[in-house]
Design a protein around this motif. Structure first.
Motif, PDB file in Angstrom:
ATOM      1  N   ASN A   1       0.832  -1.216   0.000  1.00 46.86           N
ATOM      2  CA  ASN A   1       0.000   0.000   0.000  1.00 46.86           C
ATOM      3  C   ASN A   1       0.860   1.258   0.000  1.00 46.86           C
ATOM      4  OD1 ASN A   1      -2.309  -1.578   0.061  1.00 46.86           O
ATOM      5  ND2 ASN A   1      -2.636  -1.324   2.255  1.00 46.86           N
ATOM      6  N   TYR A   2       1.886   1.254   0.850  1.00 47.48           N
ATOM      7  CA  TYR A   2       2.771   2.412   0.937  1.00 47.48           C
ATOM      8  C   TYR A   2       3.515   2.637  -0.377  1.00 47.48           C
ATOM      9  CZ  TYR A   2       6.611   5.425   2.324  1.00 47.48           C
ATOM     10  OH  TYR A   2       7.521   6.456   2.379  1.00 47.48           O
ATOM     11  N   LEU A   3       4.075   1.590  -0.934  1.00 44.39           N
ATOM     12  CA  LEU A   3       4.859   1.735  -2.161  1.00 44.39           C
ATOM     13  C   LEU A   3       4.005   2.143  -3.361  1.00 44.39           C
ATOM     14  CD1 LEU A   3       7.353  -1.222  -1.664  1.00 44.39           C
ATOM     15  CD2 LEU A   3       7.842   1.238  -1.483  1.00 44.39           C
ATOM     16  N   LYS A   4       2.751   1.737  -3.394  1.00 41.79           N
ATOM     17  CA  LYS A   4       1.854   2.207  -4.466  1.00 41.79           C
ATOM     18  C   LYS A   4       1.696   3.720  -4.395  1.00 41.79           C
ATOM     19  CE  LYS A   4      -1.009  -1.892  -4.908  1.00 41.79           C
ATOM     20  NZ  LYS A   4      -2.260  -2.528  -4.489  1.00 41.79           N
ATOM     21  N   GLU A   5       1.510   4.232  -3.184  1.00 44.76           N
ATOM     22  CA  GLU A   5       1.372   5.681  -3.024  1.00 44.76           C
ATOM     23  C   GLU A   5       2.688   6.397  -3.324  1.00 44.76           C
ATOM     24  OE1 GLU A   5      -1.238   7.311   0.080  1.00 44.76           O
ATOM     25  OE2 GLU A   5      -1.469   5.230   0.777  1.00 44.76           O
TER      26      GLU A   5
ATOM     27  N   SER B   1       3.162   6.902  -7.045  1.00 48.29           N
ATOM     28  CA  SER B   1       2.446   8.046  -7.622  1.00 48.29           C
ATOM     29  C   SER B   1       3.203   9.351  -7.370  1.00 48.29           C
ATOM     30  CB  SER B   1       1.010   8.122  -7.094  1.00 48.29           C
ATOM     31  OG  SER B   1       0.996   8.437  -5.728  1.00 48.29           O
ATOM     32  N   ILE B   2       3.950   9.416  -6.281  1.00 44.45           N
ATOM     33  CA  ILE B   2       4.805  10.589  -6.025  1.00 44.45           C
ATOM     34  C   ILE B   2       5.972  10.597  -7.010  1.00 44.45           C
ATOM     35  CG2 ILE B   2       6.436  11.596  -4.364  1.00 44.45           C
ATOM     36  CD1 ILE B   2       4.541  10.482  -2.126  1.00 44.45           C
ATOM     37  N   LEU B   3       6.557   9.444  -7.250  1.00 40.70           N
ATOM     38  CA  LEU B   3       7.753   9.357  -8.089  1.00 40.70           C
ATOM     39  C   LEU B   3       7.483   9.645  -9.560  1.00 40.70           C
ATOM     40  CD1 LEU B   3       9.475   6.218  -6.525  1.00 40.70           C
ATOM     41  CD2 LEU B   3       9.924   8.641  -6.045  1.00 40.70           C
ATOM     42  N   VAL B   4       6.261   9.423 -10.031  1.00 39.09           N
ATOM     43  CA  VAL B   4       5.964   9.695 -11.442  1.00 39.09           C
ATOM     44  C   VAL B   4       5.597  11.154 -11.671  1.00 39.09           C
ATOM     45  CG1 VAL B   4       5.300   7.324 -11.954  1.00 39.09           C
ATOM     46  CG2 VAL B   4       3.533   8.963 -11.287  1.00 39.09           C
ATOM     47  N   SER B   5       5.505  11.932 -10.606  1.00 37.68           N
ATOM     48  CA  SER B   5       5.210  13.351 -10.769  1.00 37.68           C
ATOM     49  C   SER B   5       6.432  14.061 -11.344  1.00 37.68           C
ATOM     50  CB  SER B   5       4.822  13.982  -9.422  1.00 37.68           C
ATOM     51  OG  SER B   5       5.948  14.087  -8.588  1.00 37.68           O
ATOM     52  N   ALA B   6       6.219  15.215 -11.889  1.00 39.58           N
ATOM     53  CA  ALA B   6       7.308  15.976 -12.518  1.00 39.58           C
ATOM     54  C   ALA B   6       8.015  16.887 -11.518  1.00 39.58           C
ATOM     55  CB  ALA B   6       6.760  16.790 -13.674  1.00 39.58           C
ATOM     56  N   LYS B   7       7.764  16.678 -10.238  1.00 43.55           N
ATOM     57  CA  LYS B   7       8.362  17.528  -9.210  1.00 43.55           C
ATOM     58  C   LYS B   7       9.856  17.233  -9.072  1.00 43.55           C
ATOM     59  CE  LYS B   7       3.996  17.541  -6.799  1.00 43.55           C
ATOM     60  NZ  LYS B   7       3.192  16.889  -5.801  1.00 43.55           N
ATOM     61  N   ASN B   8      10.565  18.184  -8.483  1.00 48.03           N
ATOM     62  CA  ASN B   8      11.995  17.963  -8.294  1.00 48.03           C
ATOM     63  C   ASN B   8      12.212  16.875  -7.244  1.00 48.03           C
ATOM     64  OD1 ASN B   8      12.853  19.018  -5.595  1.00 48.03           O
ATOM     65  ND2 ASN B   8      12.087  20.965  -6.385  1.00 48.03           N
ATOM     66  N   PRO B   9      13.380  16.231  -7.249  1.00 44.15           N
ATOM     67  CA  PRO B   9      13.605  15.091  -6.360  1.00 44.15           C
ATOM     68  C   PRO B   9      13.531  15.442  -4.872  1.00 44.15           C
ATOM     69  CG  PRO B   9      15.625  15.719  -7.484  1.00 44.15           C
ATOM     70  CD  PRO B   9      14.519  16.489  -8.127  1.00 44.15           C
TER      71      PRO B   9
ATOM     72  N   ILE C   1      11.396  17.579  -3.481  1.00 43.01           N
ATOM     73  CA  ILE C   1       9.970  17.572  -3.146  1.00 43.01           C
ATOM     74  C   ILE C   1       9.450  16.143  -3.110  1.00 43.01           C
ATOM     75  CG2 ILE C   1       7.657  18.277  -3.914  1.00 43.01           C
ATOM     76  CD1 ILE C   1       9.349  20.549  -2.720  1.00 43.01           C
ATOM     77  N   GLN C   2       9.874  15.320  -4.054  1.00 45.64           N
ATOM     78  CA  GLN C   2       9.453  13.919  -4.044  1.00 45.64           C
ATOM     79  C   GLN C   2       9.919  13.222  -2.767  1.00 45.64           C
ATOM     80  OE1 GLN C   2      11.163  12.692  -7.809  1.00 45.64           O
ATOM     81  NE2 GLN C   2       9.155  12.759  -8.814  1.00 45.64           N
ATOM     82  N   LEU C   3      11.125  13.517  -2.340  1.00 49.38           N
ATOM     83  CA  LEU C   3      11.654  12.935  -1.111  1.00 49.38           C
ATOM     84  C   LEU C   3      10.834  13.384   0.097  1.00 49.38           C
ATOM     85  CD1 LEU C   3      13.996  11.162  -0.069  1.00 49.38           C
ATOM     86  CD2 LEU C   3      15.299  13.258   0.230  1.00 49.38           C
ATOM     87  N   ILE C   4      10.544  14.652   0.164  1.00 48.34           N
ATOM     88  CA  ILE C   4       9.743  15.189   1.272  1.00 48.34           C
ATOM     89  C   ILE C   4       8.344  14.572   1.272  1.00 48.34           C
ATOM     90  CG2 ILE C   4       8.598  17.293   2.096  1.00 48.34           C
ATOM     91  CD1 ILE C   4      11.243  18.768   1.315  1.00 48.34           C
ATOM     92  N   GLU C   5       7.725  14.459   0.104  1.00 45.41           N
ATOM     93  CA  GLU C   5       6.389  13.862   0.030  1.00 45.41           C
ATOM     94  C   GLU C   5       6.422  12.379   0.399  1.00 45.41           C
ATOM     95  OE1 GLU C   5       4.696  14.801  -3.796  1.00 45.41           O
ATOM     96  OE2 GLU C   5       4.481  16.927  -3.272  1.00 45.41           O
ATOM     97  N   THR C   6       7.486  11.687   0.028  1.00 48.33           N
ATOM     98  CA  THR C   6       7.642  10.269   0.383  1.00 48.33           C
ATOM     99  C   THR C   6       7.720  10.113   1.892  1.00 48.33           C
ATOM    100  OG1 THR C   6       8.697   9.729  -1.716  1.00 48.33           O
ATOM    101  CG2 THR C   6       9.168   8.261   0.132  1.00 48.33           C
ATOM    102  N   TYR C   7       8.488  10.981   2.541  1.00 50.09           N
ATOM    103  CA  TYR C   7       8.598  10.906   3.999  1.00 50.09           C
ATOM    104  C   TYR C   7       7.353  11.422   4.694  1.00 50.09           C
ATOM    105  CZ  TYR C   7      13.166   8.920   4.396  1.00 50.09           C
ATOM    106  OH  TYR C   7      14.212   8.038   4.351  1.00 50.09           O
TER     107      TYR C   7
ATOM    108  N   LYS D   1      12.339  -2.193   4.005  1.00 48.63           N
ATOM    109  CA  LYS D   1      13.023  -0.941   4.346  1.00 48.63           C
ATOM    110  C   LYS D   1      14.284  -0.765   3.515  1.00 48.63           C
ATOM    111  CE  LYS D   1      13.578   0.083   8.672  1.00 48.63           C
ATOM    112  NZ  LYS D   1      13.756   0.044  10.132  1.00 48.63           N
ATOM    113  N   VAL D   2      15.031  -1.844   3.328  1.00 46.56           N
ATOM    114  CA  VAL D   2      16.250  -1.788   2.514  1.00 46.56           C
ATOM    115  C   VAL D   2      15.890  -1.445   1.066  1.00 46.56           C
ATOM    116  CG1 VAL D   2      18.128  -3.190   1.545  1.00 46.56           C
ATOM    117  CG2 VAL D   2      17.602  -3.307   3.998  1.00 46.56           C
ATOM    118  N   HIS D   3      14.828  -2.074   0.554  1.00 46.44           N
ATOM    119  CA  HIS D   3      14.358  -1.755  -0.797  1.00 46.44           C
ATOM    120  C   HIS D   3      14.022  -0.261  -0.899  1.00 46.44           C
ATOM    121  CE1 HIS D   3      12.075  -1.818  -4.533  1.00 46.44           C
ATOM    122  NE2 HIS D   3      11.140  -1.150  -3.882  1.00 46.44           N
ATOM    123  N   MET D   4      13.299   0.230   0.067  1.00 48.91           N
ATOM    124  CA  MET D   4      12.897   1.639   0.088  1.00 48.91           C
ATOM    125  C   MET D   4      14.128   2.550   0.066  1.00 48.91           C
ATOM    126  SD  MET D   4      10.278   3.642   0.481  1.00 48.91           S
ATOM    127  CE  MET D   4      10.141   5.366   0.810  1.00 48.91           C
TER     128      MET D   4
END
Length: 195
Positions: free
Chosen positions: A62-66, A69-77, A79-85, A118-121
């Motif tokens: 469930n977490y990785l699916k969400e 969707s963050i990673l396919v956005s055109a945002k800078n990395p 912002i993607q990192l912040i949204e992931t956390y 966690k290691v994969h993440m």
């Protein structure tokens, strides 16, 4: 598409384990709690360990699916990192500290599975985002990203749960102190306005 009985039981069990831990919950308890016979429960899962393992897989799925969707956005990395956390903090807020404690103490094989996720993440999402930010010039080239991730981001859920952080602070404050300010420590000052 309608969920199967097995999928529904895994979802319910995951919620139950996150709230109450795993130690004192038996398969009999789960059968009663979810209104299924023990025979049905054992026909779907060999034992509690298997059910717990599948529950952990669902949590991470469930977490990785969400996250995807963050990673396919055109945002800078950054912002993607912040949204992931930010998303991770929302997920961890749903844990009772007893959940990780009981995994560590009583379910080492399942904990090993949890740690593999966690290691994969870390290796396939967090470090590549940091590396992309470094390649784009947001982060100084001299920064050892692996070391930075190790001391700042590894075991974040344990740090948050161990200190009753969720009882004292809102998600936004947690993000600011545990993620954003640490990132600002390695991001070139001219890019601080990006996040």
């Amino acid at each position: 598409m309608e969920s199967t009985k097995k999928e529904v039981l895994i979802e319910k069990t995951l919620d139950y384990f996150l709230k109450y831990g795993t130690r004192n919950i038996t398969m009999d308890d789960l059968a009663v709690q979810f209104g299924v016979s023990k025979k049905t429960l054992y026909s779907l899962f060999r034992n509690k360990e298997e059910l717990l393992k599948e529950s952990i897989a669902l949590l991470w799925s469930n977490y990785l699916k969400e996250v995807n969707s963050i990673l396919v956005s055109a945002k800078n990395p950054l912002i993607q990192l912040i949204e992931t956390y930010s998303l991770a903090i929302e997920y961890v807020r749903a844990f009772d500290p007893i959940f990780l404690y009981t995994l560590k103490k009583y379910h080492q094989p399942v904990l090993a599975e949890y740690d593999c996720y966690k290691v994969h993440m870390r290796n396939n999402i967090i470090l590549p985002l940091l590396e992309e930010a470094q390649e784009k010039g947001y982060i100084e080239q001299s920064i050892n990203l692996d070391f930075f991730a190790t001391i700042n981001f590894d075991d974040l859920e344990e740090k948050l749960l161990a200190k009753d952080i969720f009882e004292k602070y809102a998600n936004e404050e947690i993000m600011q102190y545990y993620i954003v300010l640490k990132l600002k420590g390695i991001v070139k000052i001219e890019f601080h306005t990006l996040f």
